[in-house]
Design a protein around this motif. Structure first.
Motif, mmCIF file in Angstrom:
data_model
loop_
_atom_site.group_PDB
_atom_site.id
_atom_site.type_symbol
_atom_site.label_atom_id
_atom_site.label_comp_id
_atom_site.label_asym_id
_atom_site.label_seq_id
_atom_site.Cartn_x
_atom_site.Cartn_y
_atom_site.Cartn_z
ATOM 1 N N ALA A 35 -13.746 -0.834 -2.768
ATOM 2 C CA ALA A 35 -12.908 0.345 -2.518
ATOM 3 C C ALA A 35 -13.676 1.626 -2.800
ATOM 4 N N TYR A 36 -14.484 1.619 -3.850
ATOM 5 C CA TYR A 36 -15.261 2.810 -4.193
ATOM 6 C C TYR A 36 -16.317 3.103 -3.124
ATOM 7 N N LEU A 37 -16.974 2.062 -2.661
ATOM 8 C CA LEU A 37 -17.978 2.271 -1.616
ATOM 9 C C LEU A 37 -17.337 2.749 -0.317
ATOM 10 N N LEU A 38 -16.151 2.271 -0.023
ATOM 11 C CA LEU A 38 -15.459 2.711 1.192
ATOM 12 C C LEU A 38 -14.958 4.147 1.068
ATOM 13 N N SER A 39 -14.407 4.499 -0.085
ATOM 14 C CA SER A 39 -13.759 5.799 -0.220
ATOM 15 C C SER A 39 -14.661 6.876 -0.814
ATOM 16 N N GLY A 40 -15.582 6.498 -1.694
ATOM 17 C CA GLY A 40 -16.437 7.479 -2.350
ATOM 18 C C GLY A 40 -15.742 8.252 -3.452
ATOM 19 N N ASP A 41 -14.553 7.830 -3.849
ATOM 20 C CA ASP A 41 -13.786 8.527 -4.864
ATOM 21 C C ASP A 41 -13.191 7.509 -5.835
ATOM 22 N N ALA A 42 -13.419 7.702 -7.135
ATOM 23 C CA ALA A 42 -12.957 6.745 -8.136
ATOM 24 C C ALA A 42 -11.428 6.642 -8.163
ATOM 25 N N GLY A 43 -10.739 7.772 -8.066
ATOM 26 C CA GLY A 43 -9.273 7.747 -8.083
ATOM 27 C C GLY A 43 -8.690 7.030 -6.887
ATOM 28 N N GLU A 44 -9.225 7.331 -5.721
ATOM 29 C CA GLU A 44 -8.745 6.669 -4.506
ATOM 30 C C GLU A 44 -9.078 5.176 -4.539
ATOM 31 N N ALA A 45 -10.237 4.841 -5.096
ATOM 32 C CA ALA A 45 -10.621 3.429 -5.213
ATOM 33 C C ALA A 45 -9.659 2.675 -6.128
ATOM 34 N N GLU A 46 -9.241 3.317 -7.222
ATOM 35 C CA GLU A 46 -8.271 2.676 -8.118
ATOM 36 C C GLU A 46 -6.941 2.452 -7.405
ATOM 37 N N GLU A 47 -6.493 3.474 -6.662
ATOM 38 C CA GLU A 47 -5.239 3.336 -5.916
ATOM 39 C C GLU A 47 -5.320 2.222 -4.881
ATOM 40 N N LEU A 48 -6.412 2.206 -4.127
ATOM 41 C CA LEU A 48 -6.592 1.161 -3.123
ATOM 42 C C LEU A 48 -6.575 -0.218 -3.774
ATOM 43 N N THR A 49 -7.254 -0.355 -4.900
ATOM 44 C CA THR A 49 -7.310 -1.636 -5.598
ATOM 45 C C THR A 49 -5.928 -2.054 -6.071
ATOM 46 N N GLN A 50 -5.186 -1.129 -6.653
ATOM 47 C CA GLN A 50 -3.841 -1.451 -7.132
ATOM 48 C C GLN A 50 -2.914 -1.854 -5.990
ATOM 49 N N HIS A 51 -2.938 -1.095 -4.901
ATOM 50 C CA HIS A 51 -2.094 -1.434 -3.753
ATOM 51 C C HIS A 51 -2.496 -2.792 -3.168
ATOM 52 N N THR A 52 -3.792 -3.066 -3.157
ATOM 53 C CA THR A 52 -4.275 -4.345 -2.648
ATOM 54 C C THR A 52 -3.765 -5.485 -3.509
ATOM 55 N N LEU A 53 -3.825 -5.329 -4.825
ATOM 56 C CA LEU A 53 -3.353 -6.387 -5.722
ATOM 57 C C LEU A 53 -1.846 -6.594 -5.596
ATOM 58 N N VAL A 54 -1.091 -5.518 -5.413
ATOM 59 C CA VAL A 54 0.358 -5.651 -5.237
ATOM 60 C C VAL A 54 0.667 -6.432 -3.962
ATOM 61 N N ARG A 55 0.007 -6.078 -2.877
ATOM 62 C CA ARG A 55 0.256 -6.786 -1.612
ATOM 63 C C ARG A 55 -0.203 -8.244 -1.677
ATOM 64 N N THR A 56 -1.297 -8.487 -2.378
ATOM 65 C CA THR A 56 -1.776 -9.863 -2.530
ATOM 66 C C THR A 56 -0.781 -10.671 -3.348
ATOM 67 N N TYR A 57 -0.233 -10.077 -4.395
ATOM 68 C CA TYR A 57 0.754 -10.777 -5.226
ATOM 69 C C TYR A 57 1.998 -11.130 -4.426
ATOM 70 N N THR A 58 2.456 -10.198 -3.593
ATOM 71 C CA THR A 58 3.673 -10.480 -2.813
ATOM 72 C C THR A 58 3.448 -11.583 -1.782
ATOM 73 N N ALA A 59 2.203 -11.775 -1.383
ATOM 74 C CA ALA A 59 1.895 -12.818 -0.401
ATOM 75 C C ALA A 59 1.310 -14.073 -1.057
ATOM 76 N N TRP A 60 1.281 -14.121 -2.361
ATOM 77 C CA TRP A 60 0.585 -15.185 -3.086
ATOM 78 C C TRP A 60 1.062 -16.584 -2.675
ATOM 79 N N ASP A 61 2.358 -16.771 -2.497
ATOM 80 C CA ASP A 61 2.889 -18.095 -2.129
ATOM 81 C C ASP A 61 2.410 -18.551 -0.764
#
Length: 183
Positions: A35-61
């Motif tokens: 996410a950091y390499l894609l965005s170049g911003d630490a804050g945006e990378a954290e947001e992207l990572t968090q949103h990714t983990l939330v979506r992965t959790y909802t699809a985990w089953d």
């Protein structure tokens, strides 16, 4: 007459949560780096990572037997694409790349190399940056990169070629630039 709808087979929530926590422990840092390499911003990378983990959790089953990291990585790349489509392009300086140096190597050289590479990547267009990160950081094939980004194989090849051409002439990546800075 209406028939009662049968509830889906109940998955043990504790087992699912334990499995996801184990996945998250091993994948969060890797996803953040992408996410950091894609965005170049630490804050945006954290947001992207968090949103990714939330979506992965909802699809985990639904991921039973699949590769959860590949699924999460695809979500991350798609989220990033969605976000930059909605926002105007913003250039932000790259201050540091969040990664540890390899054991036994000189940490100063590793930091210098990562920072130079991160600065150079930020000069690429968003598509070129996504292709370079997928091809060389994630080590995906051209076909996998095309599937990951949802573009044609020819688009991956041309974007990669343009990006590599730009990176070859980038002064941040020139070995002479490092040599001159050291003196």
């Amino acid at each position: 007459m209406r028939r009662a709808i049968e509830a889906p087979e109940h998955v043990d929530r504790d087992t699912r949560d334990t499995q996801f926590q184990a996945f998250m422990g091993g994948a969060t840092q890797r996803l953040y780096r992408v996410a950091y390499l894609l965005s170049g911003d630490a804050g945006e990378a954290e947001e992207l990572t968090q949103h990714t983990l939330v979506r992965t959790y909802t699809a985990w089953d639904r991921l039973d037997g699949g590769d959860p990291y590949a699924y999460a990585r695809r979500i991350l790349v798609n989220l990033h694409s969605d976000w930059w489509r909605r926002r105007r392009k913003r250039e932000r300086p790259v201050s540091e790349v969040p990664e540890r140096s390899a054991p036994g190597s000189d940490p100063a050289d590793a930091v210098l190399d990562r920072a130079s590479l991160a600065r150079a990547i930020q000069h690429l267009s968003r598509r070129e940056r996504a292709v370079i990160v997928c091809r060389f950081y994630l080590d995906l094939t051209e076909q996998q990169t095309a599937a990951e980004l949802g573009v044609a194989l020819g688009t991956v090849k041309s974007a990669c070629s343009r990006a590599l051409r730009k990176l070859r002439v980038d002064p941040d990546l020139s070995p002479l630039a490092h040599h001159q800075e050291a003196q």
